[in-house]
Structure formats: C-alpha cells, structure tokens
Design an enzyme around this catalytic site. Structure first.
Site, PDB file in Angstrom:
ATOM      1  N   ARG A  49       0.865  -1.172   0.000  1.00 42.58           N
ATOM      2  CA  ARG A  49       0.000   0.000   0.000  1.00 42.58           C
ATOM      3  C   ARG A  49       0.907   1.229   0.000  1.00 42.58           C
ATOM      4  NH1 ARG A  49       2.489   1.636   3.535  1.00 42.58           N
ATOM      5  NH2 ARG A  49       1.014   3.297   3.851  1.00 42.58           N
ATOM      6  N   GLY A  50       0.267   2.385  -0.186  1.00 45.00           N
ATOM      7  CA  GLY A  50       1.024   3.601  -0.434  1.00 45.00           C
ATOM      8  C   GLY A  50       1.032   3.847  -1.928  1.00 45.00           C
ATOM      9  N   GLN A 201      -2.344   1.971   9.836  1.00 51.28           N
ATOM     10  CA  GLN A 201      -1.040   2.064   9.175  1.00 51.28           C
ATOM     11  C   GLN A 201      -0.022   2.813  10.033  1.00 51.28           C
ATOM     12  OE1 GLN A 201      -3.991   2.791   7.727  1.00 51.28           O
ATOM     13  NE2 GLN A 201      -3.979   2.411   5.523  1.00 51.28           N
ATOM     14  N   ASP A 242      -2.211  10.911  -1.973  1.00 52.74           N
ATOM     15  CA  ASP A 242      -2.573   9.904  -2.966  1.00 52.74           C
ATOM     16  C   ASP A 242      -2.995  10.535  -4.285  1.00 52.74           C
ATOM     17  OD1 ASP A 242      -2.878   6.896  -1.765  1.00 52.74           O
ATOM     18  OD2 ASP A 242      -3.034   8.430  -0.223  1.00 52.74           O
ATOM     19  N   ASN A 252      -5.746  12.229   0.763  1.00 59.21           N
ATOM     20  CA  ASN A 252      -4.803  11.417   1.525  1.00 59.21           C
ATOM     21  C   ASN A 252      -5.611  10.534   2.476  1.00 59.21           C
ATOM     22  OD1 ASN A 252      -2.009  10.748   2.106  1.00 59.21           O
ATOM     23  ND2 ASN A 252      -2.338  11.701   4.108  1.00 59.21           N
ATOM     24  N   LYS A 253      -4.923   9.722   3.226  1.00 58.07           N
ATOM     25  CA  LYS A 253      -5.591   8.769   4.102  1.00 58.07           C
ATOM     26  C   LYS A 253      -6.627   9.456   4.986  1.00 58.07           C
ATOM     27  CE  LYS A 253      -5.076   5.296   3.919  1.00 58.07           C
ATOM     28  NZ  LYS A 253      -5.878   4.426   3.053  1.00 58.07           N
TER      29      LYS A 253
END
EC number: 5.3.1.23
Length: 364
Positions: A49-50, A201, A242, A252-253
């Site tokens: 992920r990322g 995460q 992202d 983003n997250k």
C-alpha cells in the site's frame, strides 16, 4: 542523505517479492507475485500500500502478465487486463499514470508493429525505471524539505499521519522520508504518529519504521492530535498524498482533513510531501477525486488483521455489535487553503495555488 534499508518491493529472477504489510509489525514475511492477478490481489488486499508502491507493483504486474504469454493478446484483451489492474485501488493517481505510461509506449495505433519480445522487454524496463525513479525523487524531495527548518541542529516536534515511509514507496519515503532526512541532518526529533484508524497504518507501519530508524516517537490515537498541539510546541505536520488536484486540494488517508483543520487553528505549518506522480492536472479540484470505500468489517472488527498463517487475530464483534453498519471511506480531501506548502522533487509550492503548482512543474 541515506535511503532506508527497508525494501518492500524486490524484483528477482523475473518474480516480484513483496513485504506483506498486513502482518507487520508482529511478523516479517514476504509473498511472491508470479502473475498480474497476484499483483492485483496484493494491491486490493493491502499486502502492498502507499500510492507510489501501488504504482510500482502495478507496473511489475504488467510485466508479469506479458512474461506469461506465448503470443500477443488482442488490444481489447490488453485493455481489459489494464482496466482490472486500475480498479484494484481507484483513488491514488499513481497507478493510473503507470498504466498510461505503459500504454503510451505501446499505443493502439501501432500495437501490431511490436513483437511480443519487444513489449516484454519494454514493460520490464519501465517497471525497473519507476522503481529507481521513485527512490531518487523521494531523496530529492527530502533535500528541498530541509530548507523549511532551521539550518542548525534543533529539537523538532512533528506530527505525521498514516504511513509514508519506505514501506509506501520504493524505499525512502515522502513525508516519513522527510522526517528521516531531518534526523540525518542532525536535528533531534520527536515524532507523534497517528495510529490511523481503521487500518492502523500509523500504529502498525509508521511506528515500526520509526523504531527501526531509532527515531524518538510516540504513538497517538487520531483524536489526540488537538491535545498534542495545544499542550506542546509542534513545529510541523507532514503528510503524504494519494492524489493532488490542479488547485492543490489533496486526497490522503482518511483523517488527514481534520488534522489539517486542527493544525490551522493552532498555527502549526501543515505540509504535504509528494512527487509529481501524485499530481492530477486533469481535475480542477478535490471534488473530482474518487474516494475508495472499503469493507465495513475494517471498522466493526479487527478481523482484517491476520497472523502469519493468514488467520484473523480477533473474532468479529469485539469492537461493534454484529450487524452494525459502518462507513469506511479510505481517503478524505484536504482543501488547498489548509495546506502551508507542498514539498515536491521540483521544489516547494507555497502558497498552494494552481498557478504555483503549474509553474513548478513547468506547465505554464
């Protein structure tokens, strides 16, 4: 400036070896992807992920697909395979750019002129280039970030969110890469890492990386950030991205947006660290960014956390009653107005405007 020794993605003997991030930090194990379908599974199920790491894995997935063939597929068959890959994680723009880069090298207009061997060779070369390019860009980005902080070694307190280090990239990191580079420059750091619910995460991955790097750090729950900012001096919040829209709105997250609001209230600089591969100049603002909705079970139970045998660590129902519905957007969008600056491999964009972003990437 040194890169991290952590290598989440390895290409060896025509096979892709991925660090299984689902079982960190308790277990360090690798899985071997031998097909495109293996790569799609690894991306969708968050073995990897990322945004940068997802794109690189996707590029090697394309390579594995071509290496499995004994004859060229029709272009329509190829498009279907690439579409399946793209759908594995839709929010991060990096994966789409990787697919488009491959497609631009072997376009439909002269697809018939390429031999199977030429495409196999070209696909592997592209994936290997992306792997090395991401590492180089992350290191360059981190050099620019140093200018935002005192030249002399200082004590710095930094908050970060999700995981943006070696595990999320080719091996150095964006936001966490900046933190690592600040340490290498002689600064004394204290990092407050959000646990990053629901997939943890921050707790599972960022905390692990910080310990591996021997950087002083504290794990905090996402809702502690306001308390931390009000009770001690915080020098900066640094997060990854992202997808960044033309005007600087940043996906983003999930949890990044409220963190930016709290930082703004307390006068704490809020920086986004991302390479050009996270930019999407095709969309005017963040309202055009698709937000991935993940499984409700990631909210209502910890059943998604697996042991080394792939079995759930906890039974369903330990967090919420069975049958309880949940919303699980994987990302949120932070308005550009809340972002102090975007740190890129081309330099720092501040203030964050469409004009300044296009200038730094030489689009105007």
């Amino acid at each position: 400036m040194q890169e991290s020794g952590l290598k989440p993605i390895l290409w060896k003997n025509k096979e892709l070896i991925l660090l299984d991030q689902r079982v960190l930090p308790g277990t360090t194990s690798y899985i071997t992807a031998k097909t495109l379908e293996d790569c799609i599974f690894a991306i969708r199920e968050m073995v990897v992920r990322g945004a940068p790491a997802i794109a690189i894995t996707g590029a090697f997935g394309i390579t594995l697909y071509w290496n499995s063939l004994v004859s060229k597929p029709s272009f329509s068959e190829l498009k279907l395979k690439l579409s399946e890959l793209l759908e594995s994680r839709p929010t991060a723009v990096n994966l789409r750019l990787a697919i488009e880069e491959f497609s631009s090298r072997f376009p439909e207009s002269n697809y018939s002129s390429f031999s199977l061997e030429e495409i196999q060779k070209g696909a592997e070369e592209l994936a290997l280039f992306m792997l090395s390019e991401d590492l180089e860009n992350n290191l360059t980005l981190s050099k620019y970030a140093l200018s935002l902080f005192p030249k002399q070694p200082s004590s710095l307190n930094i908050i970060t969110h999700c995981n943006t280090g070696a595990l999320a990239t080719a091996g150095h990191g964006t936001a966490l890469g900046v933190i690592r580079s600040l340490r290498d420059a002689g600064h004394s750091l204290t990092v407050f890492a959000d646990e990053t619910r629901p997939y943890l995460q921050g707790a599972r991955l960022t905390a692990w990386e910080l310990q591996e790097e021997k950087i002083q750090s504290f794990l905090i729950t996402d809702n502690m950030a306001g308390w931390v900012m009000s009770s001690r001096k915080i020098d900066a919040v640094i997060v990854g991205a992202d997808r960044i829209a033309s005007n600087g709105d940043t996906a983003n997250k999930i949890g990044t947006y409220p963190l930016a609001i709290v930082a703004k209230h307390h006068g704490v600089p809020f920086y986004v660290a991302a390479t050009a591969k996270s930019m999407d100049f095709r969309i005017p603002n963040g309202s055009y960014i698709p937000i991935e909705m993940r499984k409700e079970e990631e909210i209502t139970s910890f059943g998604f956390l697996k042991d080394s045998d792939g079995k759930p660590l906890l039974k369903e129902g330990v967090i919420a009653p069975k049958g309880m519905k949940a919303l699980n957007p994987s990302f949120d969008v932070t308005p550009a107005s809340l972002i102090t600056g975007i740190i890129t491999e081309k330099g720092i964009v501040s203030p964050v405007t469409e004009e300044n972003l296009k200038k730094i990437f030489q689009l105007i």
